[in-house]
Design an enzyme around this catalytic site. Structure first.
Site, PDB file in Angstrom:
ATOM      1  N   SER A 126      45.071 -15.968  63.985  1.00  0.00           N
ATOM      2  CA  SER A 126      44.256 -15.346  64.975  1.00  0.00           C
ATOM      3  C   SER A 126      45.258 -15.340  66.306  1.00  0.00           C
ATOM      4  CB  SER A 126      43.273 -16.435  65.239  1.00  0.00           C
ATOM      5  OG  SER A 126      43.732 -17.561  65.845  1.00  0.00           O
ATOM      6  N   SER A 135      41.682 -18.961  73.832  1.00  0.00           N
ATOM      7  CA  SER A 135      42.249 -19.981  73.090  1.00  0.00           C
ATOM      8  C   SER A 135      41.553 -21.260  73.164  1.00  0.00           C
ATOM      9  CB  SER A 135      43.799 -20.194  73.516  1.00  0.00           C
ATOM     10  OG  SER A 135      44.224 -21.505  72.899  1.00  0.00           O
ATOM     11  N   LYS A 171      49.839 -24.682  69.162  1.00  0.00           N
ATOM     12  CA  LYS A 171      49.572 -24.291  70.296  1.00  0.00           C
ATOM     13  C   LYS A 171      50.854 -24.647  71.133  1.00  0.00           C
ATOM     14  CE  LYS A 171      45.071 -23.984  70.135  1.00  0.00           C
ATOM     15  NZ  LYS A 171      44.521 -22.527  70.236  1.00  0.00           N
ATOM     16  N   SER A 202      45.347 -16.357  69.388  1.00  0.00           N
ATOM     17  CA  SER A 202      45.295 -17.299  70.552  1.00  0.00           C
ATOM     18  C   SER A 202      46.662 -17.491  70.923  1.00  0.00           C
ATOM     19  CB  SER A 202      44.605 -18.520  70.180  1.00  0.00           C
ATOM     20  OG  SER A 202      45.441 -19.409  69.490  1.00  0.00           O
TER      21      SER A 202
END
Length: 303
Positions: free
Chosen positions: A108, A268, A165, A110
């Site tokens: 994805s 996100s 992240k 994010s």
């Protein structure tokens, strides 16, 4: 952003395969192989005795019969042969991905513009300490995650999922994110405006900035059409350490936990929504793109 390792819980699959092939290899090396040797020696002794008798009677014997017999007697069954061949390879892969480097795929957007959909990345498993595979229990502490690190971890709400992240807050930090600008311990993070970023998947432009987080310079994105406030944050552990308002939020990071955010800030789902990442959930530090089949030029390290 969430993503899963290859074949789901691949660590468990590798562990089981390593144990099964390893047990078969061990049994063949120290028990079954020796048993075949003993049976072969007995059969060959009978063969030699019978041939000696035939030779004494003047019967001519076929050459190579003894070698062929010994080969057939000592030959491993197919299931043992394949297990013995695969064991060292599987064991090596299990060791490498459990203690050194593990591959992941980004599904994805994010972490745009740092990581793209389809990026195949490597994660350093020993930077933050040595952990036992499967149960992810730390047995040796080395370095602690630092602000700016791109980190892979077990999603707190579903540890079977791996997330990636950027670390923006370490234990004890006061994180404030209002009007899409980050402040850490009362000090505003430095931003530099960059040309707008085209998201080719969404066919849309986003505001792009260079962000310097504890000396780690990286790019982030903002979507002007998205609001600054956090929509429907979850009821996560230690939520009382966070306050939310129309301009954003403020959180104090508890001991042995970390605050994570995606670089694509308005696209996100991260610690703003589901809370802090405990130290026991850490998988490792992402550091290298080893392939993107849609864009091979992306191969290389990143911050």
């Amino acid at each position: 952003m969430s993503f899963q390792s290859i074949l789901g819980n691949f660590s468990l699959i590798l562990f089981v395969l390593t144990m099964v092939t390893g047990v078969i290899w061990f049994l063949d090396m120290f028990i079954l192989g020796k048993q075949r040797r003993l049976n072969a020696d007995k059969a060959l002794a009978d063969f030699d005795q019978r041939n000696a008798k035939l030779s004494a009677e003047g019967i001519r014997l076929q050459e190579g019969g003894r070698v062929e017999l010994e080969f057939n007697l000592l030959k491993q069954p197919a299931w043992i042969e394949y297990s013995g061949s695969f064991f060292p390879v599987i064991a090596m892969v299990f060791f490498l991905r459990s203690f050194l480097y593990e591959p992941f795929k980004i599904p994805s957007s994010s972490m745009l513009p740092t990581l793209y959909v389809g990026d195949l990345i490597l994660v350093n498993k020993f930077t933050y300490g040595i952990r036992l595979p499967i149960i992810n229990k730390k047995v040796l502490s080395l370095n602690d995650p630092q602000r700016g690190d791109v980190m892979v971890f077990k999603y707190p709400e579903n540890p079977s999922l791996d997330y990636i992240k950027r670390v923006v807050g370490v234990p004890g930090d006061k994180i404030v994110y209002r009007n899409k600008r980050l402040t850490v311990n009362g000090q505003e993070v430095v931003y530099e405006t960059l040309p707008d970023f085209l998201d080719e998947e969404r066919l849309s432009y986003s505001n792009q900035f260079s962000e310097s987080l504890s000396g780690v310079k990286h790019r982030i994105l903002n979507d002007v059409q998205m609001p600054a406030f956090v929509r429907d944050p979850h009821q996560f552990p230690k939520r009382e350490l966070c306050t939310y308002d129309d301009a954003g939020f403020a959180c104090t990071v508890p001991e042995a936990q970390y605050f994570m955010m995606g670089d694509n800030r308005d696209n996100s789902l991260d610690s703003r929504y589901w809370g802090f990442v405990p130290d026991q959930n850490i998988v490792g530090k992402a550091f290298f793109i080893w392939m993107n089949f849609s864009s091979p030029k992306r191969i290389g390290s990143f911050q």
